[in-house]
Design a protein around this motif. Structure first.
Motif, PDB file in Angstrom:
ATOM      1  N   PRO A 157     -27.613 -26.349  -0.920  1.00 45.21           N
ATOM      2  CA  PRO A 157     -26.195 -26.199  -0.697  1.00 45.21           C
ATOM      3  C   PRO A 157     -25.603 -25.583  -1.813  1.00 45.21           C
ATOM      4  O   PRO A 157     -24.454 -25.598  -2.062  1.00 45.21           O
ATOM      5  CB  PRO A 157     -25.449 -27.824  -0.618  1.00 45.21           C
ATOM      6  N   ILE A 158     -26.532 -24.937  -2.653  1.00 43.74           N
ATOM      7  CA  ILE A 158     -25.992 -24.073  -3.985  1.00 43.74           C
ATOM      8  C   ILE A 158     -25.605 -22.619  -3.574  1.00 43.74           C
ATOM      9  O   ILE A 158     -26.312 -22.177  -2.758  1.00 43.74           O
ATOM     10  CB  ILE A 158     -27.512 -24.069  -4.705  1.00 43.74           C
ATOM     11  N   PRO A 159     -24.563 -22.281  -3.872  1.00 44.96           N
ATOM     12  CA  PRO A 159     -23.999 -21.012  -3.280  1.00 44.96           C
ATOM     13  C   PRO A 159     -24.644 -20.266  -4.324  1.00 44.96           C
ATOM     14  O   PRO A 159     -25.315 -20.017  -5.419  1.00 44.96           O
ATOM     15  CB  PRO A 159     -22.422 -21.157  -3.937  1.00 44.96           C
ATOM     16  N   ARG A 160     -24.625 -18.866  -3.508  1.00 45.47           N
ATOM     17  CA  ARG A 160     -25.340 -17.613  -3.954  1.00 45.47           C
ATOM     18  C   ARG A 160     -24.316 -17.015  -5.115  1.00 45.47           C
ATOM     19  O   ARG A 160     -24.881 -16.585  -5.989  1.00 45.47           O
ATOM     20  CB  ARG A 160     -25.334 -16.498  -2.876  1.00 45.47           C
ATOM     21  N   LEU A 161     -23.019 -17.539  -4.894  1.00 43.46           N
ATOM     22  CA  LEU A 161     -22.139 -16.761  -6.026  1.00 43.46           C
ATOM     23  C   LEU A 161     -20.922 -17.955  -6.017  1.00 43.46           C
ATOM     24  O   LEU A 161     -20.439 -18.423  -5.073  1.00 43.46           O
ATOM     25  CB  LEU A 161     -21.282 -15.498  -5.527  1.00 43.46           C
ATOM     26  N   ARG A 162     -20.843 -18.257  -7.366  1.00 42.60           N
ATOM     27  CA  ARG A 162     -19.718 -19.296  -7.708  1.00 42.60           C
ATOM     28  C   ARG A 162     -19.025 -18.849  -9.000  1.00 42.60           C
ATOM     29  O   ARG A 162     -19.817 -18.545  -9.904  1.00 42.60           O
ATOM     30  CB  ARG A 162     -20.196 -20.699  -7.644  1.00 42.60           C
ATOM     31  N   PHE A 163     -17.891 -18.861  -8.879  1.00 41.96           N
ATOM     32  CA  PHE A 163     -16.845 -18.252 -10.070  1.00 41.96           C
ATOM     33  C   PHE A 163     -15.720 -19.232 -10.309  1.00 41.96           C
ATOM     34  O   PHE A 163     -15.117 -19.607  -9.215  1.00 41.96           O
ATOM     35  CB  PHE A 163     -16.820 -16.944 -10.270  1.00 41.96           C
ATOM     36  N   ALA A 164     -15.038 -19.415 -11.416  1.00 42.10           N
ATOM     37  CA  ALA A 164     -13.788 -19.867 -11.642  1.00 42.10           C
ATOM     38  C   ALA A 164     -12.760 -18.666 -11.401  1.00 42.10           C
ATOM     39  O   ALA A 164     -13.120 -17.896 -12.075  1.00 42.10           O
ATOM     40  CB  ALA A 164     -13.913 -20.508 -13.021  1.00 42.10           C
ATOM     41  N   VAL A 165     -11.812 -19.072 -10.745  1.00 44.73           N
ATOM     42  CA  VAL A 165     -11.033 -17.831 -10.150  1.00 44.73           C
ATOM     43  C   VAL A 165     -10.113 -17.433 -11.550  1.00 44.73           C
ATOM     44  O   VAL A 165      -9.886 -16.309 -11.578  1.00 44.73           O
ATOM     45  CB  VAL A 165      -9.781 -18.346  -9.210  1.00 44.73           C
ATOM     46  N   GLN A 166      -9.786 -18.391 -12.577  1.00 39.57           N
ATOM     47  CA  GLN A 166      -9.150 -18.024 -13.812  1.00 39.57           C
ATOM     48  C   GLN A 166      -9.992 -16.922 -14.525  1.00 39.57           C
ATOM     49  O   GLN A 166      -9.361 -16.337 -15.088  1.00 39.57           O
ATOM     50  CB  GLN A 166      -8.724 -19.336 -14.458  1.00 39.57           C
ATOM     51  N   ALA A 167     -11.448 -17.058 -14.266  1.00 37.17           N
ATOM     52  CA  ALA A 167     -12.231 -15.790 -14.971  1.00 37.17           C
ATOM     53  C   ALA A 167     -12.525 -14.946 -14.497  1.00 37.17           C
ATOM     54  O   ALA A 167     -13.546 -14.068 -14.575  1.00 37.17           O
ATOM     55  CB  ALA A 167     -13.405 -16.676 -15.454  1.00 37.17           C
ATOM     56  N   ILE A 168     -11.872 -14.367 -13.325  1.00 40.96           N
ATOM     57  CA  ILE A 168     -12.212 -13.445 -12.310  1.00 40.96           C
ATOM     58  C   ILE A 168     -12.443 -12.078 -13.075  1.00 40.96           C
ATOM     59  O   ILE A 168     -13.280 -11.204 -12.776  1.00 40.96           O
ATOM     60  CB  ILE A 168     -10.991 -13.269 -11.217  1.00 40.96           C
ATOM     61  N   ALA A 169     -11.606 -11.898 -14.305  1.00 40.02           N
ATOM     62  CA  ALA A 169     -11.918 -10.608 -14.746  1.00 40.02           C
ATOM     63  C   ALA A 169     -13.303 -10.343 -15.444  1.00 40.02           C
ATOM     64  O   ALA A 169     -13.868  -9.359 -15.232  1.00 40.02           O
ATOM     65  CB  ALA A 169     -10.725 -10.412 -16.053  1.00 40.02           C
ATOM     66  N   SER A 170     -13.779 -11.372 -16.068  1.00 41.46           N
ATOM     67  CA  SER A 170     -15.142 -11.398 -16.468  1.00 41.46           C
ATOM     68  C   SER A 170     -16.329 -11.170 -15.431  1.00 41.46           C
ATOM     69  O   SER A 170     -17.383 -10.893 -16.035  1.00 41.46           O
ATOM     70  CB  SER A 170     -15.323 -12.537 -17.667  1.00 41.46           C
ATOM     71  N   ARG A 171     -15.978 -11.604 -14.336  1.00 38.04           N
ATOM     72  CA  ARG A 171     -16.942 -11.619 -13.385  1.00 38.04           C
ATOM     73  C   ARG A 171     -16.808 -10.574 -12.290  1.00 38.04           C
ATOM     74  O   ARG A 171     -17.529 -10.561 -11.313  1.00 38.04           O
ATOM     75  CB  ARG A 171     -17.009 -13.063 -12.608  1.00 38.04           C
ATOM     76  N   TRP A 172     -15.693  -9.799 -12.451  1.00 37.27           N
ATOM     77  CA  TRP A 172     -15.349  -9.028 -11.540  1.00 37.27           C
ATOM     78  C   TRP A 172     -16.439  -7.969 -10.911  1.00 37.27           C
ATOM     79  O   TRP A 172     -16.473  -7.874  -9.697  1.00 37.27           O
ATOM     80  CB  TRP A 172     -14.166  -7.932 -11.843  1.00 37.27           C
ATOM     81  N   GLY A 173     -17.231  -7.417 -11.977  1.00 37.91           N
ATOM     82  CA  GLY A 173     -18.235  -6.549 -11.372  1.00 37.91           C
ATOM     83  C   GLY A 173     -19.220  -7.117 -10.443  1.00 37.91           C
ATOM     84  O   GLY A 173     -19.758  -6.708  -9.404  1.00 37.91           O
ATOM     85  N   GLU A 174     -19.656  -8.578 -10.887  1.00 35.28           N
ATOM     86  CA  GLU A 174     -20.540  -9.252  -9.699  1.00 35.28           C
ATOM     87  C   GLU A 174     -19.774  -9.530  -8.579  1.00 35.28           C
ATOM     88  O   GLU A 174     -20.240  -9.625  -7.383  1.00 35.28           O
ATOM     89  CB  GLU A 174     -21.172 -10.495 -10.552  1.00 35.28           C
ATOM     90  N   ILE A 175     -18.445 -10.120  -8.605  1.00 30.57           N
ATOM     91  CA  ILE A 175     -17.743 -10.210  -7.482  1.00 30.57           C
ATOM     92  C   ILE A 175     -17.694  -9.221  -6.447  1.00 30.57           C
ATOM     93  O   ILE A 175     -17.616  -9.094  -5.228  1.00 30.57           O
ATOM     94  CB  ILE A 175     -16.232 -10.804  -7.845  1.00 30.57           C
ATOM     95  N   HIS A 176     -17.281  -8.083  -7.138  1.00 28.11           N
ATOM     96  CA  HIS A 176     -17.008  -6.622  -6.291  1.00 28.11           C
ATOM     97  C   HIS A 176     -18.582  -6.570  -5.574  1.00 28.11           C
ATOM     98  O   HIS A 176     -18.420  -6.024  -4.330  1.00 28.11           O
ATOM     99  CB  HIS A 176     -16.738  -5.651  -7.193  1.00 28.11           C
ATOM    100  N   THR A 177     -19.382  -6.522  -6.507  1.00 28.07           N
ATOM    101  CA  THR A 177     -20.634  -6.021  -5.818  1.00 28.07           C
ATOM    102  C   THR A 177     -21.236  -6.996  -4.819  1.00 28.07           C
ATOM    103  O   THR A 177     -21.817  -6.575  -3.687  1.00 28.07           O
ATOM    104  CB  THR A 177     -21.964  -6.289  -6.845  1.00 28.07           C
ATOM    105  N   PHE A 178     -20.765  -8.278  -4.613  1.00 27.78           N
ATOM    106  CA  PHE A 178     -21.323  -9.295  -3.424  1.00 27.78           C
ATOM    107  C   PHE A 178     -20.278  -9.102  -2.410  1.00 27.78           C
ATOM    108  O   PHE A 178     -20.603  -8.853  -1.356  1.00 27.78           O
ATOM    109  CB  PHE A 178     -21.245 -10.708  -4.053  1.00 27.78           C
ATOM    110  N   LEU A 179     -18.927  -9.010  -2.436  1.00 28.39           N
ATOM    111  CA  LEU A 179     -17.892  -9.357  -1.626  1.00 28.39           C
ATOM    112  C   LEU A 179     -17.466  -8.018  -0.963  1.00 28.39           C
ATOM    113  O   LEU A 179     -16.497  -7.950  -0.097  1.00 28.39           O
ATOM    114  CB  LEU A 179     -16.810 -10.116  -2.278  1.00 28.39           C
ATOM    115  N   ARG A 180     -17.535  -6.864  -1.589  1.00 25.69           N
ATOM    116  CA  ARG A 180     -16.809  -5.457  -1.118  1.00 25.69           C
ATOM    117  C   ARG A 180     -17.307  -5.307   0.234  1.00 25.69           C
ATOM    118  O   ARG A 180     -18.498  -5.564   0.385  1.00 25.69           O
ATOM    119  CB  ARG A 180     -17.009  -4.650  -2.173  1.00 25.69           C
ATOM    120  N   PRO A 181     -16.727  -4.333   1.055  1.00 24.04           N
ATOM    121  CA  PRO A 181     -17.388  -3.957   2.386  1.00 24.04           C
ATOM    122  C   PRO A 181     -18.662  -3.079   1.765  1.00 24.04           C
ATOM    123  O   PRO A 181     -18.509  -2.094   0.814  1.00 24.04           O
ATOM    124  CB  PRO A 181     -16.416  -3.115   2.853  1.00 24.04           C
TER     125      PRO A 181
END
Length: 294
Positions: free
Chosen positions: A132-156
């Motif tokens: 049950p370990i997620p492939r991607l997990r981040f604190a929403v408040q820290a979204i700026a520092s993780r945005w590159g990874e978030i965008h790579t995972f979740l964008r179309p």
């Protein structure tokens, strides 16, 4: 543009800031920043209605008791789903995970990725994972520092569009649906073209493909020596003698696989879930056989 840069995260501590606020104030801006629109091939569908509110496991109907808030489409195909929770709920709560997983594998949905966001955290899971370990997990408040990874995972066109080539594991399906400690009976299992492996002197395995809600799964049934003798009794002659003699003549320190071709009748198999196993390509959960009968 990176979303939520001006958001005051202190409001998450307000008891009046609930699930609907998470949807409107946090999830909606995030999805817009990822370029999901209200229409078009890359779009958001809210609260999709289920035509069939069950996941069928053989004769058992596992009711899907909730509908996640967002289904995300890429190139007009459902790709991942996202469910919002209130800030007091955990994104790794096993109950929430099982609910959203049930929806992801449903015949009206069938996506490989699902996510949970409570405003404080975001967690992305893959239906093929045993853990049950997620492939991607981040604190929403820290979204700026993780945005590159978030965008790579979740964008179309991102990682959420990756589709695995292997059939999903049936044992992992049962584990994620909360059946870890259940004894299961598979009645009328057709014994067609069996591939029987001897892993060592006391352990035998049959792997069988199956379809559930149109999705292909692979199940690994493990037999100890006593249960394997029960299986041989169900198979009958001449197959049981041929299988026994082949295994006896093979080196005891090497795995052996026998392919038995033909319609060998049907069996009822009783089993429970075993331990996590793995090979070079995947993880899987074995089904440990406790009884076999015709």
């Amino acid at each position: 543009m990176i979303p939520l840069q001006d958001f005051d995260f202190r409001v998450l501590d307000d008891p009046e800031f609930k699930e609907d606020s998470v949807r409107e104030e946090i999830v909606a801006p995030l999805l817009r920043a990822l370029d999901y629109l209200l229409s078009g091939p890359e779009r958001v569908v809210r609260s999709k209605r289920l035509e069939h509110p069950y996941v069928a496991l053989g004769a058992t109907q596992h009711r899907v008791s909730m509908v996640p808030d967002y289904m995300l489409y890429v190139e007009d195909r459902p790709t991942w789903i996202l469910d919002a929770k209130s800030p007091i709920e955990r994104v790794d709560d096993p109950v929430h995970d099982a609910q959203v997983y049930s929806y992801a594998i449903h015949r009206d949905v069938r996506v490989d990725w699902y996510a949970i966001c409570n405003g404080r955290e975001f967690a992305l899971y893959h239906v093929g994972d045993m853990s049950p370990i997620p492939r991607l997990r981040f604190a929403v408040q820290a979204i700026a520092s993780r945005w590159g990874e978030i965008h790579t995972f979740l964008r179309p066109g991102g990682h959420v569009c990756d589709r695995g080539r292997l059939d999903k594991d049936f044992g992992i399906l049962l584990l994620r649906l909360g059946m870890k400690h259940m004894q299961m009976h598979f009645i009328g299992v057709p014994l067609l073209h069996l591939s029987i492996g001897r892993l060592d002197d006391g352990l035998y395995r049959i792997s069988r493909g199956m379809k559930i809600e149109g999705q292909k799964y692979l199940a690994s049934f493990d037999f100890d020596a006593a249960r394997f003798d029960q299986l041989l009794g169900v198979l009958g002659e001449p197959h049981s003698t041929k299988i026994s003699e082949t295994f006896k003549g093979a080196p005891h320190d090497q795995p052996v696989v026998i392919n038995v071709v033909g319609d060998l009748g049907e069996a009822t198999i009783q089993c429970g879930l075993g331990e996590l196993d793995e090979n070079e390509q995947e993880h899987f959960v074995r089904l440990v056989v406790t009884a076999v009968s015709r």
